[in-house]
Write a protein that holds these residues in place. Structure first.
Motif, PDB file in Angstrom:
ATOM      1  N   HIS A  58      37.596  42.750  33.906  1.00 27.68           N
ATOM      2  CA  HIS A  58      37.109  41.435  34.351  1.00 27.68           C
ATOM      3  C   HIS A  58      38.222  40.431  34.111  1.00 27.68           C
ATOM      4  CE1 HIS A  58      36.502  39.961  30.157  1.00 27.68           C
ATOM      5  NE2 HIS A  58      36.444  41.253  29.944  1.00 27.68           N
ATOM      6  N   ASP A  59      38.169  39.312  34.802  1.00 23.60           N
ATOM      7  CA  ASP A  59      39.145  38.251  34.552  1.00 23.60           C
ATOM      8  C   ASP A  59      38.505  36.902  34.860  1.00 23.60           C
ATOM      9  OD1 ASP A  59      41.338  36.720  34.089  1.00 23.60           O
ATOM     10  OD2 ASP A  59      42.625  37.615  35.603  1.00 23.60           O
ATOM     11  N   CYS A  60      38.462  36.523  36.140  1.00 24.75           N
ATOM     12  CA  CYS A  60      37.999  35.163  36.467  1.00 24.75           C
ATOM     13  C   CYS A  60      36.502  34.967  36.238  1.00 24.75           C
ATOM     14  CB  CYS A  60      38.345  34.836  37.923  1.00 24.75           C
ATOM     15  SG  CYS A  60      37.342  35.728  39.146  1.00 24.75           S
ATOM     16  N   ARG A  61      35.732  35.983  36.453  1.00 23.73           N
ATOM     17  CA  ARG A  61      34.258  35.921  36.410  1.00 23.73           C
ATOM     18  C   ARG A  61      33.720  34.873  37.377  1.00 23.73           C
ATOM     19  NH1 ARG A  61      31.614  37.989  30.864  1.00 23.73           N
ATOM     20  NH2 ARG A  61      33.165  39.557  30.347  1.00 23.73           N
ATOM     21  N   GLY A 103      34.233  35.531  40.951  1.00 22.03           N
ATOM     22  CA  GLY A 103      34.253  36.155  42.274  1.00 22.03           C
ATOM     23  C   GLY A 103      35.543  35.943  43.030  1.00 22.03           C
ATOM     24  N   ILE A 104      36.627  35.652  42.315  1.00 22.84           N
ATOM     25  CA  ILE A 104      37.882  35.291  42.983  1.00 22.84           C
ATOM     26  C   ILE A 104      38.980  36.348  42.815  1.00 22.84           C
ATOM     27  CG2 ILE A 104      39.756  33.603  43.064  1.00 22.84           C
ATOM     28  CD1 ILE A 104      37.721  31.551  41.945  1.00 22.84           C
ATOM     29  N   CYS A 105      39.087  36.929  41.607  1.00 30.57           N
ATOM     30  CA  CYS A 105      40.287  37.706  41.296  1.00 30.57           C
ATOM     31  C   CYS A 105      40.222  39.173  41.717  1.00 30.57           C
ATOM     32  CB  CYS A 105      40.585  37.614  39.807  1.00 30.57           C
ATOM     33  SG  CYS A 105      39.432  38.559  38.765  1.00 30.57           S
ATOM     34  N   GLY A 106      39.024  39.729  41.821  1.00 35.37           N
ATOM     35  CA  GLY A 106      38.887  41.129  42.213  1.00 35.37           C
ATOM     36  C   GLY A 106      39.002  42.102  41.057  1.00 35.37           C
ATOM     37  N   ALA A 107      39.007  41.604  39.821  1.00 34.74           N
ATOM     38  CA  ALA A 107      39.178  42.515  38.682  1.00 34.74           C
ATOM     39  C   ALA A 107      37.915  43.309  38.363  1.00 34.74           C
ATOM     40  CB  ALA A 107      39.608  41.725  37.447  1.00 34.74           C
ATOM     41  N   CYS A 108      36.747  42.705  38.492  1.00 32.92           N
ATOM     42  CA  CYS A 108      35.521  43.418  38.103  1.00 32.92           C
ATOM     43  C   CYS A 108      35.241  44.542  39.097  1.00 32.92           C
ATOM     44  CB  CYS A 108      34.342  42.455  37.996  1.00 32.92           C
ATOM     45  SG  CYS A 108      33.994  41.518  39.477  1.00 32.92           S
ATOM     46  N   THR A 149      30.398  40.140  43.984  1.00 29.95           N
ATOM     47  CA  THR A 149      31.166  40.850  42.973  1.00 29.95           C
ATOM     48  C   THR A 149      30.285  41.097  41.742  1.00 29.95           C
ATOM     49  OG1 THR A 149      31.925  38.708  42.175  1.00 29.95           O
ATOM     50  CG2 THR A 149      33.379  39.881  43.685  1.00 29.95           C
ATOM     51  N   CYS A 201      30.787  40.341  38.749  1.00 25.02           N
ATOM     52  CA  CYS A 201      30.727  39.170  37.869  1.00 25.02           C
ATOM     53  C   CYS A 201      29.776  38.101  38.395  1.00 25.02           C
ATOM     54  CB  CYS A 201      32.118  38.581  37.649  1.00 25.02           C
ATOM     55  SG  CYS A 201      32.923  38.004  39.161  1.00 25.02           S
TER      56      CYS A 201
END
Ligand code: FES
Length: 248
Positions: free
Chosen positions: A56-59, A61-66, A81, A83
């Motif tokens: 996870h990163d931004c939480r 819905g922007i970064c695509g990590a989750c 997403t 998150c």
């Protein structure tokens, strides 16, 4: 809410994995899915057990990590997403299965974390944009037809989360790759490298071990940003056009 979680636990890439069952209590329906996992991890930590690893990163819905498969669906039951998925999408007493993205080109690193660096290598293979940068140019100095601008924006929304690959029965990355190619190839600024970009990115995609597209459409259904299925057809058209223009 009181829930039963069945979570994929895997110590490392080489270890065998298994589903572990954890009850969780006191979950608010306003919590995000990741906040619910935070609650589980706090409990595990207090008990001296190892918390569940997840990306996870931004939480926001922007970064695509989750990146979780929830009850068999990439990012869960809503088109968003992980998150941005909230616990109100579930019922009190539910049993929820939580697994990592599953694809040959996304090996599990630990628990719910997978290695998505194959996506980075696909983007890197596309090279750079040779259009001059620097101070922001006057907005109308390079005219872009409105339909082309809309097309570029629609494809630029891809956040590279990999849900398309996780949802595809072939583990294909064609929706991701097409989004990254199309948002540049339609613009005049992307024109100088138009042919090499599509040829190199498609070649890298194949090299990474992603499957081929058989138009099942699961990718577009799972995409939290709504990248449309015809994006793949547009990429194929670009690729055919490039093979005629570039001899290698
Ligand atoms: S954590 Fe950034 S999109 Fe989910």
């Amino acid at each position: 809410m009181k829930l039963t979680l069945r979570v994929w636990r895997q110590q490392n890439a080489d270890a065998p994995g298994t589903m572990a069952t954890y009850p969780v209590d006191g979950i608010s329906e306003d919590m995000s899915f990741l906040e619910m996992l935070d609650t589980l991890n706090e409990e595990l930590t207090l008990k001296g057990e190892e918390p569940v690893a997840f990306d996870h990163d931004c939480r926001e819905g922007i970064c695509g990590a989750c990146s979780l498969v929830i009850n068999g669906d990439a990012h869960g039951p809503e088109r968003t997403t992980t998150c941005q998925l909230h616990m109100r999408s579930f019922d009190d007493g539910d049993t929820i299965d939580v697994e990592p993205w599953r694809a040959a080109a996304f090996p599990v690193v630990k628990d719910l974390v997978v290695d998505r660096s194959a996506f980075d290598r696909i983007i890197q293979s596309g090279g750079y944009i040779s259009a001059p940068t620097g101070a922001a140019p006057e907005a109308h100095s390079t005219p872009v037809p409105k339909p082309d601008a809309d097309f570029a924006f629609e494809h630029a929304e891809c956040i590279g989360c990999g849900a398309c690959v996780a949802a595809c029965p072939n583990g294909s990355a064609m929706l991701f790759t097409s989004a990254k190619i199309n948002h540049l190839n339609v613009l005049p600024q992307g024109a100088p490298e138009r042919e090499t970009r599509v040829l190199d990115m498609v070649a890298q995609m194949d090299e990474e071990g992603f499957g081929g597209c058989t138009l099942t459409g699961e990718c577009a259904t799972a995409c939290p940003k709504g990248i449309p299925l015809p994006s793949i057809a547009a990429m194929n058209k670009e690729w055919l056009r490039a093979t005629r223009k570039v001899s290698r």
